[in-house]
Design a protein around this motif. Sequence first.
Motif, PDB file in Angstrom:
ATOM      1  N   UNK A  49     -52.740  -1.475   5.370  1.00  0.00           N
ATOM      2  CA  UNK A  49     -52.466  -2.115   6.459  1.00  0.00           C
ATOM      3  C   UNK A  49     -50.834  -1.649   7.195  1.00  0.00           C
ATOM      4  N   UNK A  50     -50.342  -0.945   6.384  1.00  0.00           N
ATOM      5  CA  UNK A  50     -48.760  -0.386   6.647  1.00  0.00           C
ATOM      6  C   UNK A  50     -48.733   0.968   6.222  1.00  0.00           C
ATOM      7  N   UNK A  51     -47.776   1.685   6.542  1.00  0.00           N
ATOM      8  CA  UNK A  51     -47.579   3.184   6.293  1.00  0.00           C
ATOM      9  C   UNK A  51     -46.835   3.231   5.222  1.00  0.00           C
ATOM     10  N   UNK A  52     -47.093   4.080   4.259  1.00  0.00           N
ATOM     11  CA  UNK A  52     -46.195   4.214   3.142  1.00  0.00           C
ATOM     12  C   UNK A  52     -46.006   5.778   2.970  1.00  0.00           C
ATOM     13  N   UNK A  53     -44.714   6.066   3.066  1.00  0.00           N
ATOM     14  CA  UNK A  53     -44.329   7.427   2.939  1.00  0.00           C
ATOM     15  C   UNK A  53     -42.935   7.822   1.747  1.00  0.00           C
ATOM     16  N   UNK A  54     -43.256   8.926   1.308  1.00  0.00           N
ATOM     17  CA  UNK A  54     -42.078   9.475   0.503  1.00  0.00           C
ATOM     18  C   UNK A  54     -41.017  10.002   1.275  1.00  0.00           C
ATOM     19  N   UNK A  55     -39.706   9.920   1.200  1.00  0.00           N
ATOM     20  CA  UNK A  55     -38.821  10.528   1.976  1.00  0.00           C
ATOM     21  C   UNK A  55     -37.739  11.105   1.188  1.00  0.00           C
ATOM     22  N   UNK A  56     -37.050  12.216   1.780  1.00  0.00           N
ATOM     23  CA  UNK A  56     -35.882  12.860   1.031  1.00  0.00           C
ATOM     24  C   UNK A  56     -34.520  12.585   1.540  1.00  0.00           C
ATOM     25  N   UNK A  57     -33.470  12.567   0.902  1.00  0.00           N
ATOM     26  CA  UNK A  57     -32.026  12.276   1.407  1.00  0.00           C
ATOM     27  C   UNK A  57     -31.911  13.075   2.569  1.00  0.00           C
ATOM     28  N   UNK A  58     -32.200  14.172   2.777  1.00  0.00           N
ATOM     29  CA  UNK A  58     -31.599  14.947   4.040  1.00  0.00           C
ATOM     30  C   UNK A  58     -32.527  14.667   5.056  1.00  0.00           C
ATOM     31  N   UNK A  59     -33.651  13.954   4.919  1.00  0.00           N
ATOM     32  CA  UNK A  59     -34.555  13.702   6.112  1.00  0.00           C
ATOM     33  C   UNK A  59     -34.666  12.140   6.461  1.00  0.00           C
ATOM     34  N   UNK A  61     -32.706   9.641   7.513  1.00  0.00           N
ATOM     35  CA  UNK A  61     -32.262   8.958   8.888  1.00  0.00           C
ATOM     36  C   UNK A  61     -33.130   9.399   9.847  1.00  0.00           C
ATOM     37  N   UNK A  62     -33.457  10.610   9.964  1.00  0.00           N
ATOM     38  CA  UNK A  62     -34.030  11.156  11.155  1.00  0.00           C
ATOM     39  C   UNK A  62     -35.534  10.404  11.113  1.00  0.00           C
ATOM     40  N   UNK A  63     -36.267  10.404   9.923  1.00  0.00           N
ATOM     41  CA  UNK A  63     -37.530   9.880   9.648  1.00  0.00           C
ATOM     42  C   UNK A  63     -37.731   8.184   9.977  1.00  0.00           C
ATOM     43  N   UNK A  64     -36.188   7.493   9.512  1.00  0.00           N
ATOM     44  CA  UNK A  64     -36.505   6.226   9.937  1.00  0.00           C
ATOM     45  C   UNK A  64     -36.406   5.656  11.329  1.00  0.00           C
ATOM     46  N   UNK A  65     -35.881   6.471  12.038  1.00  0.00           N
ATOM     47  CA  UNK A  65     -35.797   6.280  13.549  1.00  0.00           C
ATOM     48  C   UNK A  65     -35.050   5.080  13.675  1.00  0.00           C
ATOM     49  N   UNK A  66     -35.596   4.196  14.639  1.00  0.00           N
ATOM     50  CA  UNK A  66     -34.834   3.097  15.402  1.00  0.00           C
ATOM     51  C   UNK A  66     -35.850   1.777  14.984  1.00  0.00           C
ATOM     52  N   UNK A  67     -35.854   1.166  13.907  1.00  0.00           N
ATOM     53  CA  UNK A  67     -36.730   0.092  13.780  1.00  0.00           C
ATOM     54  C   UNK A  67     -35.853  -1.371  14.317  1.00  0.00           C
ATOM     55  N   UNK A  68     -36.635  -2.221  14.306  1.00  0.00           N
ATOM     56  CA  UNK A  68     -36.127  -3.562  14.896  1.00  0.00           C
ATOM     57  C   UNK A  68     -35.284  -4.105  13.440  1.00  0.00           C
ATOM     58  N   UNK A  69     -35.979  -4.012  12.395  1.00  0.00           N
ATOM     59  CA  UNK A  69     -35.632  -4.729  11.184  1.00  0.00           C
ATOM     60  C   UNK A  69     -35.784  -3.789  10.011  1.00  0.00           C
ATOM     61  N   UNK A  70     -34.871  -3.694   9.354  1.00  0.00           N
ATOM     62  CA  UNK A  70     -34.737  -3.054   7.820  1.00  0.00           C
ATOM     63  C   UNK A  70     -34.474  -3.771   6.740  1.00  0.00           C
ATOM     64  N   UNK A  71     -35.175  -3.655   5.896  1.00  0.00           N
ATOM     65  CA  UNK A  71     -35.217  -4.339   4.729  1.00  0.00           C
ATOM     66  C   UNK A  71     -34.908  -3.445   3.456  1.00  0.00           C
ATOM     67  N   UNK A  72     -33.933  -3.696   2.747  1.00  0.00           N
ATOM     68  CA  UNK A  72     -33.525  -2.877   1.620  1.00  0.00           C
ATOM     69  C   UNK A  72     -33.403  -3.182   0.513  1.00  0.00           C
TER      70      UNK A  72
END
Length: 446
Positions: A49-59, A61-72
């Motif tokens: 029901x949600x997207x799950x993806x692996x990311x890399x350090x260099x990618x 910020x660009x892959x995150x984009x502009x969400x309304x809420x970020x949970x870390x």
Amino acid sequence: MKVAIITLDTFGQKMAGPAIRVWEMAGLLAREHDVEVFTFGAVERAGAGFTLRRTRVEDFQGELGSPDVVIIQGYLVKTFPWLATSDFKLVVDLYDPFHIESLQVERFHPMDERQRAIDHALAELNAQIRGGDFFLCASDKQRDMWLGHLAALGRVNPLTYDDDPRLRRLIDVGSFGIPAAAPVKNRDAVRGVIGGIEAGDKVIVWGGGVYNWFDPLTVIRAVDQARADVPNVRLLFMGAKHPNPDVPEMRMLRDARALSDRLGLTGRHVFFNEEWVEYSDRHNYLLDADLAISAHLPGLETDFSFRTRMLDYLWAGLPIVATEGDYFADLVAERGLGRAVPVQDVAAMAGALVELLSDEAERAACAGRVAEVARDFHWESTLGALVAYCREPWEAADRPLGRRAGASEPTASGNAKVLVRKAVRSVRERGIKDTAAQVGRYLKRR
């Protein structure tokens, strides 16, 4: 609403606590929002029901984009400081106080390595606490600790206090949870499957891993004593190998194996499951047990812990034997969920095991009370504060004045303005003579 959750953990059929928490959190929030989970660990399954993806350090910020809420969750802000200053609302999940945990993880390492580890953890936490709009923790006791940290870094201030004198809009409880649906056994996982554990044996399960802050040694010694009265007692450590390859085997696990071998219990009364149990299969192991057990060492980690494995015990309706001193041991004692025994007391633990394994009626009564308590820990309830926040997210009350990115020292001009205002108010309220005396005392102190 677009919500992004960031973690470092591994997602597969076998998952540890941090990944499980993110998985369930994402599924719950996805009922109302567009949710995307990013991880720097391995991804071996698709989201539900949600997207799950692996990311890399260099990618990232660009892959995150502009969400309304970020949970870390975890070590992120020191690596990506822009997380603390971007336009999105930032939720910091503090359920795992990893600076305290590091004191035990690194305990047997050289002192310079231990000091470097705690410095690294504190630097990360300080960056998170300066940057967050909203914080989650696992219990009210944890919340008291985190309020102290927030206060020390200037986040408890007139702006956040006026926004909410109880500061629940700054930090609230969002503990670990369990599914609302009770588990249903669909295969044998222990009796008749693991060599040496047969039908009719009395099975005690140790859920999760064996870490340095736990006390498997007392449990093994207690089983050694209990077998005189309960010859068919069997203790199963469910997960000897952590699913995240970045988590090393800890010294306590090696010590537990050595003790079990020395007492002649391994493969007869004590069993180590060498692979981590799959998340979707864990209920079959739990439902094949008679008792669950939790034992820890005294210390700060115990004081502020929230044992996620205990939630699975509640979910499976298992009576619990636990050592005193943490949140769940108090719950076991108060609600009659099993037995709470003194820390490192082999005789008391052995007695509790014999009593509960020998008395089916008492064991069933404890199981009934466990099922009642479990209803309080459904994910929908434990993460209620986060669900409410994501529906109508707010920025921290001190964010507009720059306090979100880090408190700064007051300037000389700012000090002067404040002092002049206070002097004028004092003259109006107390008169010139008292004000002059007060100014004289202030200058003398300076």
